[in-house]
Design an enzyme around this catalytic site. Structure first.
Site, PDB file in Angstrom:
ATOM      1  N   CYS A  64       0.881  -1.173   0.000  1.00  0.00           N
ATOM      2  CA  CYS A  64       0.000   0.000   0.000  1.00  0.00           C
ATOM      3  C   CYS A  64       0.917   1.221   0.000  1.00  0.00           C
ATOM      4  CB  CYS A  64      -0.986  -0.036   1.164  1.00  0.00           C
ATOM      5  SG  CYS A  64      -0.298   0.119   2.818  1.00  0.00           S
ATOM      6  N   GLY A  65       0.431   2.370   0.408  1.00  0.00           N
ATOM      7  CA  GLY A  65       1.279   3.559   0.371  1.00  0.00           C
ATOM      8  C   GLY A  65       2.434   3.451   1.355  1.00  0.00           C
ATOM      9  N   GLY A  69      -1.108   0.157   6.685  1.00  0.00           N
ATOM     10  CA  GLY A  69      -2.546  -0.160   6.719  1.00  0.00           C
ATOM     11  C   GLY A  69      -2.811  -1.589   6.255  1.00  0.00           C
ATOM     12  N   HIS A  97      13.162 -15.090  12.628  1.00  0.00           N
ATOM     13  CA  HIS A  97      12.737 -15.069  14.035  1.00  0.00           C
ATOM     14  C   HIS A  97      11.229 -15.096  14.250  1.00  0.00           C
ATOM     15  CE1 HIS A  97      16.784 -13.357  15.752  1.00  0.00           C
ATOM     16  NE2 HIS A  97      16.933 -14.472  15.049  1.00  0.00           N
ATOM     17  N   ARG A 131      14.260 -21.366  20.010  1.00  0.00           N
ATOM     18  CA  ARG A 131      13.670 -20.445  20.994  1.00  0.00           C
ATOM     19  C   ARG A 131      12.646 -19.519  20.362  1.00  0.00           C
ATOM     20  NH1 ARG A 131      18.395 -18.208  19.351  1.00  0.00           N
ATOM     21  NH2 ARG A 131      18.621 -15.944  19.273  1.00  0.00           N
ATOM     22  N   HIS A 132      12.808 -19.287  19.056  1.00  0.00           N
ATOM     23  CA  HIS A 132      11.859 -18.400  18.365  1.00  0.00           C
ATOM     24  C   HIS A 132      10.503 -19.066  18.177  1.00  0.00           C
ATOM     25  CE1 HIS A 132      15.099 -15.645  17.875  1.00  0.00           C
ATOM     26  NE2 HIS A 132      15.830 -16.589  17.298  1.00  0.00           N
TER      27      HIS A 132
HETATM   28  C1  RB5 Z   1      -3.855   5.433   0.646  1.00  0.00           C
HETATM   29  O1  RB5 Z   1      -3.896   6.800   0.418  1.00  0.00           O
HETATM   30  C2  RB5 Z   1      -2.982   5.134   1.842  1.00  0.00           C
HETATM   31  O2  RB5 Z   1      -3.555   5.650   2.996  1.00  0.00           O
HETATM   32  C3  RB5 Z   1      -2.741   3.660   1.992  1.00  0.00           C
HETATM   33  O3  RB5 Z   1      -2.166   3.167   0.825  1.00  0.00           O
HETATM   34  C4  RB5 Z   1      -1.817   3.225   3.103  1.00  0.00           C
HETATM   35  O4  RB5 Z   1      -0.640   3.955   3.076  1.00  0.00           O
HETATM   36  C5  RB5 Z   1      -2.402   3.118   4.435  1.00  0.00           C
HETATM   37  O5  RB5 Z   1      -1.775   2.651   5.392  1.00  0.00           O
END
Ligand code: RB5
Length: 149
Positions: A64-65, A69, A97, A131-132
């Protein structure tokens, strides 16, 4: 089999990773998104992670960006240990690990060159166990609602 997925912000990086998998004849399934048009990351995270949990895929790579997220969404799927990484060392050690099964990266954070190196080490590094294993078992016990203390 590797699952790959992204939201719109991670789409360009996911495409670079897709090309790398193609060139190296690594089997993959691309759960989308398939264009830079707005697409919410939780959908791709759940689709890819379901394939890992079902056994259809061994691991998943998500973009993602920021990588954050989509890793948060991935970690809500039972059985998933996803790590948002932006450096080579973390991508390697999350296999050694943590026995991570999902690597998450941010298109707005790292370049494609580093991302490919990270994918390579993530896919080719075995979990150390020992251990991991105890610690990974504790993580999974939390997921099952068990108290560790
Ligand atoms: C999208 O704009 C952005 O928020 C998403 O890709 C990401 O970075 C979220 O964690």
């Amino acid at each position: 089999m590797i699952a790959i997925g992204s939201d719109h912000a991670g789409f360009p990086l996911k495409e670079e990773i897709r090309k790398y998998l193609e060139e190296n004849k690594i089997d993959y399934v691309d759960v989308g998104c398939y264009s830079p048009e707005r697409f919410d990351y939780a959908i791709s995270a759940q689709k890819a992670c379901d394939k890992v949990v079902s056994g259809e895929c061994d691991k998943a790579i998500l973009c993602c960006g920021t990588g954050i997220g989509i890793s948060m969404a991935a970690n809500k799927v039972k059985g998933i240990r996803a790590c948002a990484c932006s450096d080579y060392f973390s991508a390697k050690y999350t296999r050694l690990h943590n026995d991570a099964n999902v690597l998450c990266m941010g298109d707005r954070v790292i370049g494609a060159g580093l991302a490919i190196e990270m994918v390579d080490v993530f896919l080719n590094t075995e979990f150390e166990g020992g251990r991991h294993q105890t610690r990974v078992d504790q993580i999974m016990a939390i997921e099952k609602g068990e108290k560790l203390y």
